[in-house]
Motif scaffolding. Structure first.
Motif, short mmCIF file in Angstrom:
data_model
loop_
_atom_site.label_atom_id
_atom_site.label_comp_id
_atom_site.label_asym_id
_atom_site.label_seq_id
_atom_site.Cartn_x
_atom_site.Cartn_y
_atom_site.Cartn_z
N ASN A 108 9.06 -1.96 -2.75
CA ASN A 108 8.88 -1.00 -1.65
C ASN A 108 7.47 -0.42 -1.67
O ASN A 108 6.84 -0.27 -0.62
CB ASN A 108 9.90 0.13 -1.75
CG ASN A 108 11.24 -0.23 -1.18
OD1 ASN A 108 11.33 -0.91 -0.18
ND2 ASN A 108 12.29 0.23 -1.82
N ALA A 109 6.98 -0.07 -2.86
CA ALA A 109 5.64 0.49 -2.97
C ALA A 109 4.58 -0.50 -2.52
O ALA A 109 3.62 -0.14 -1.83
CB ALA A 109 5.38 0.93 -4.41
N VAL A 110 4.73 -1.76 -2.89
CA VAL A 110 3.77 -2.79 -2.47
C VAL A 110 3.86 -3.01 -0.97
O VAL A 110 2.84 -3.21 -0.30
CB VAL A 110 4.03 -4.10 -3.25
CG1 VAL A 110 3.22 -5.24 -2.68
CG2 VAL A 110 3.70 -3.92 -4.72
N ALA A 111 5.06 -2.96 -0.42
CA ALA A 111 5.26 -3.25 1.00
C ALA A 111 4.65 -2.20 1.91
O ALA A 111 4.30 -2.51 3.05
CB ALA A 111 6.75 -3.40 1.31
N ILE A 112 4.50 -0.97 1.45
CA ILE A 112 3.98 0.08 2.33
C ILE A 112 2.47 0.28 2.22
O ILE A 112 1.91 1.11 2.93
CB ILE A 112 4.70 1.42 2.11
CG1 ILE A 112 4.42 1.97 0.72
CG2 ILE A 112 6.17 1.31 2.39
CD1 ILE A 112 4.85 3.39 0.53
N LEU A 113 1.80 -0.49 1.35
CA LEU A 113 0.35 -0.35 1.25
C LEU A 113 -0.30 -0.76 2.56
O LEU A 113 -0.01 -1.81 3.11
CB LEU A 113 -0.19 -1.22 0.12
CG LEU A 113 0.13 -0.78 -1.30
CD1 LEU A 113 -0.39 -1.81 -2.28
CD2 LEU A 113 -0.46 0.57 -1.60
N ALA A 144 -9.35 -5.70 0.40
CA ALA A 144 -9.00 -6.27 1.71
C ALA A 144 -9.13 -7.78 1.64
O ALA A 144 -9.86 -8.33 0.80
CB ALA A 144 -9.92 -5.70 2.78
N ARG A 145 -8.43 -8.47 2.53
CA ARG A 145 -8.51 -9.93 2.56
C ARG A 145 -9.89 -10.38 3.00
O ARG A 145 -10.45 -9.86 3.94
CB ARG A 145 -7.46 -10.50 3.49
CG ARG A 145 -6.09 -10.53 2.87
CD ARG A 145 -5.13 -11.24 3.76
NE ARG A 145 -4.72 -10.28 4.78
CZ ARG A 145 -3.95 -10.57 5.80
NH1 ARG A 145 -3.52 -11.78 5.98
NH2 ARG A 145 -3.62 -9.65 6.67
N GLN A 146 -10.42 -11.35 2.28
CA GLN A 146 -11.72 -11.93 2.59
C GLN A 146 -11.52 -13.35 3.09
O GLN A 146 -10.53 -13.99 2.76
CB GLN A 146 -12.59 -11.96 1.32
CG GLN A 146 -12.79 -10.62 0.66
CD GLN A 146 -13.61 -9.68 1.51
OE1 GLN A 146 -14.50 -10.11 2.24
NE2 GLN A 146 -13.31 -8.40 1.45
N VAL A 180 -4.18 -9.91 -3.72
CA VAL A 180 -4.26 -9.50 -2.32
C VAL A 180 -3.37 -10.39 -1.48
O VAL A 180 -2.67 -9.92 -0.58
CB VAL A 180 -5.73 -9.53 -1.84
CG1 VAL A 180 -5.82 -9.36 -0.33
CG2 VAL A 180 -6.54 -8.46 -2.54
N GLY A 181 -3.36 -11.68 -1.76
CA GLY A 181 -2.47 -12.60 -1.05
C GLY A 181 -1.01 -12.29 -1.30
O GLY A 181 -0.18 -12.36 -0.38
N LEU A 182 -0.67 -11.93 -2.55
CA LEU A 182 0.71 -11.56 -2.88
C LEU A 182 1.13 -10.30 -2.14
O LEU A 182 2.24 -10.23 -1.59
CB LEU A 182 0.86 -11.36 -4.39
CG LEU A 182 2.23 -10.90 -4.87
CD1 LEU A 182 3.26 -11.99 -4.62
CD2 LEU A 182 2.18 -10.53 -6.34
N ILE A 183 0.27 -9.31 -2.09
CA ILE A 183 0.57 -8.08 -1.36
C ILE A 183 0.80 -8.37 0.11
O ILE A 183 1.74 -7.88 0.72
CB ILE A 183 -0.56 -7.04 -1.56
CG1 ILE A 183 -0.56 -6.54 -3.00
CG2 ILE A 183 -0.42 -5.88 -0.59
CD1 ILE A 183 -1.78 -5.71 -3.37
N SER A 184 -0.06 -9.21 0.69
CA SER A 184 0.10 -9.58 2.09
C SER A 184 1.40 -10.33 2.33
O SER A 184 2.09 -10.09 3.32
CB SER A 184 -1.10 -10.43 2.52
OG SER A 184 -0.94 -10.88 3.83
N ALA A 185 1.74 -11.23 1.43
CA ALA A 185 2.98 -11.99 1.58
C ALA A 185 4.21 -11.10 1.45
O ALA A 185 5.18 -11.25 2.21
CB ALA A 185 3.04 -13.10 0.53
N VAL A 186 4.18 -10.15 0.52
CA VAL A 186 5.31 -9.22 0.36
C VAL A 186 5.47 -8.39 1.63
O VAL A 186 6.58 -8.20 2.12
CB VAL A 186 5.12 -8.33 -0.88
CG1 VAL A 186 6.07 -7.15 -0.87
CG2 VAL A 186 5.30 -9.14 -2.15
N ARG A 187 4.36 -7.91 2.18
CA ARG A 187 4.44 -7.10 3.40
C ARG A 187 4.97 -7.90 4.56
O ARG A 187 5.69 -7.39 5.42
CB ARG A 187 3.06 -6.53 3.74
CG ARG A 187 2.68 -5.39 2.84
CD ARG A 187 1.49 -4.59 3.31
NE ARG A 187 0.78 -5.11 4.45
CZ ARG A 187 -0.51 -5.44 4.45
NH1 ARG A 187 -1.20 -5.33 3.36
NH2 ARG A 187 -1.08 -5.86 5.55
#
Length: 80
Positions: free
Chosen positions: A17-22, A34-36, A51-58
């Motif tokens: 949940n914490a990762v998903a709301i970033l 940020a994604r480059q 960063v890719g993992l965070i984006s995928a989780v979101r």
């Protein structure tokens, strides 16, 4: 929070949940995460993979997280 399997699952759910709301623009860009644009011939760094993992989780976990949160809340309300 109970100690055991459910406690471990609850901690993992809270972490996802914490990762998903970033927010990428307001938080991640400020700290340089940020994604480059990706060079296909360069090897990805650990930071780029995170960063890719965070984006995928979101992206992928938005709908399943709603269901998991509802189930967890109902379980905690009913069984305490």
């Amino acid at each position: 929070m109970a100690i055991g399997i459910f406690g471990l699952l609850e901690v993992m759910l809270l972490f996802v949940n914490a990762v998903a709301i970033l927010n990428e623009e307001r938080f991640l860009a400020r700290i340089g995460w940020a994604r480059q644009p990706v060079d296909p011939y360069a090897q990805e760094s650990v930071k780029a993979r995170l960063v890719g993992l965070i984006s995928a989780v979101r992206t992928l976990m938005r709908i399943p997280l709603i269901g998991l949160n509802v189930v967890t809340i109902l379980y905690l309300v009913i069984l305490g």
